[in-house]
Design a protein around this motif. Structure first.
Motif, mmCIF file in Angstrom:
data_model
loop_
_atom_site.group_PDB
_atom_site.id
_atom_site.type_symbol
_atom_site.label_atom_id
_atom_site.label_comp_id
_atom_site.label_asym_id
_atom_site.label_seq_id
_atom_site.Cartn_x
_atom_site.Cartn_y
_atom_site.Cartn_z
ATOM 1 N N THR A 140 45.147 58.988 48.809
ATOM 2 C CA THR A 140 44.359 57.923 49.421
ATOM 3 C C THR A 140 42.979 58.448 49.794
ATOM 4 N N TRP A 141 41.956 57.676 49.401
ATOM 5 C CA TRP A 141 40.574 58.041 49.673
ATOM 6 C C TRP A 141 39.888 56.892 50.402
ATOM 7 N N PHE A 142 38.928 57.219 51.267
ATOM 8 C CA PHE A 142 38.063 56.190 51.811
ATOM 9 C C PHE A 142 36.618 56.655 51.659
ATOM 10 N N TYR A 143 35.707 55.674 51.678
ATOM 11 C CA TYR A 143 34.316 55.967 51.342
ATOM 12 C C TYR A 143 33.375 55.478 52.442
ATOM 13 N N ALA A 144 32.453 56.344 52.846
ATOM 14 C CA ALA A 144 31.424 56.013 53.819
ATOM 15 C C ALA A 144 30.111 56.597 53.317
ATOM 16 N N ASN A 145 29.093 55.755 53.200
ATOM 17 C CA ASN A 145 27.805 56.179 52.620
ATOM 18 C C ASN A 145 28.011 56.811 51.245
ATOM 19 N N LYS A 146 28.950 56.234 50.499
ATOM 20 C CA LYS A 146 29.293 56.667 49.134
ATOM 21 C C LYS A 146 29.920 58.063 49.092
ATOM 22 N N LYS A 200 39.355 62.224 51.909
ATOM 23 C CA LYS A 200 40.784 62.106 51.622
ATOM 24 C C LYS A 200 41.576 61.993 52.917
ATOM 25 N N THR A 201 42.582 61.115 52.916
ATOM 26 C CA THR A 201 43.471 60.969 54.068
ATOM 27 C C THR A 201 44.919 60.985 53.582
ATOM 28 N N ASN A 202 45.818 61.376 54.461
ATOM 29 C CA ASN A 202 47.242 61.407 54.118
ATOM 30 C C ASN A 202 47.940 60.075 54.381
ATOM 31 N N ILE A 203 47.215 59.098 54.903
ATOM 32 C CA ILE A 203 47.817 57.809 55.234
ATOM 33 C C ILE A 203 47.770 56.899 54.012
#
Length: 216
Positions: free
Chosen positions: A139-145, A149-152
């Motif tokens: 799982t990945w999330f993006y901020a300012n492109k 990576k997160t384990n959730i």
């Protein structure tokens, strides 16, 4: 055995006073769905469709007991929260299923997510995250492109995200605040364009929910 629409709607009328208008209602008898009224969480069940093994409807039909819980995306390509009740229609054993939007469940929303970049961890305020992605079982999330990576997993994130976040695909959750516009691709499927130029597809499973949430 035939069941009239008026007869089936009597069950839904009894529920109107105590379930949210966003709820989806399904009725199954023996091993098939005989009634379906989609709400905010549309699982795209069809009347006459076979009851899926392991679903809440199947569990109720098998054990004859009230059953509830959060189901993952294995059966319908989308997680859902459902409560099933054993009923009898014209002497036939059935199940009444109430499917609720996951965000109606009581979970404290995240105020930030801590993501990993190489060997560093950074807490990112939730409002700065543009979208989230499930890719190759991570799982990945993006901020300012920037990717973090997160384990959730997405299905757990979805339970604790503010209302500004919207599930649009099995692999994507988007922050509505970052949406620039919504268009159709060459196959007439919806495509979401973010302010930073990122393009995210809307799957058929989530099309109705996206349109309802964004009001178009």
């Amino acid at each position: 055995m035939e069941f009239s629409k008026e007869q089936l709607e009597q069950y839904t009328a009894l529920l109107e006073d105590w379930i949210p208008k966003e709820a989806t209602i399904a009725i199954a008898v023996w091993d098939k769905y005989i009634y379906y009224a989609a709400g905010e969480r549309d699982l795209q069940i069809r009347v006459g469709q076979q009851v899926e093994k392991g679903s809440i409807a199947d569990i109720v039909l098998q054990n004859g007991n009230r059953t509830e819980g959060i189901m993952d995306d294995t059966l319908f390509h989308a997680p859902y929260y459902g409560t099933g009740y054993p009923i009898h229609i014209q002497g036939e054993r059935g199940a009444l299923i109430v499917i609720m939007p996951l965000k109606l469940q009581s979970h404290t929303p995240f105020r930030f997510l801590t993501g990993k970049q190489e060997e560093e961890w950074r807490p990112i305020p939730i409002e700065k995250i543009s979208y989230m992605e499930s890719l190759q079982k991570k799982t990945w999330f993006y901020a300012n492109k920037e990717p973090y990576k997160t384990n959730i997993p997405l299905k757990e994130l979805q339970l604790r995200l503010p209302d500004s976040f919207l599930r649009i695909h099995r692999s994507y959750i988007v922050n509505v605040s970052f949406i620039d516009r919504i268009i159709r691709d060459f196959s007439s499927n919806l495509l979401i364009l973010l302010h930073d130029g990122t393009e995210l597809p809307v799957s058929q499973t989530y099309t109705s929910e996206v349109r309802n949430a964004l009001g178009f």
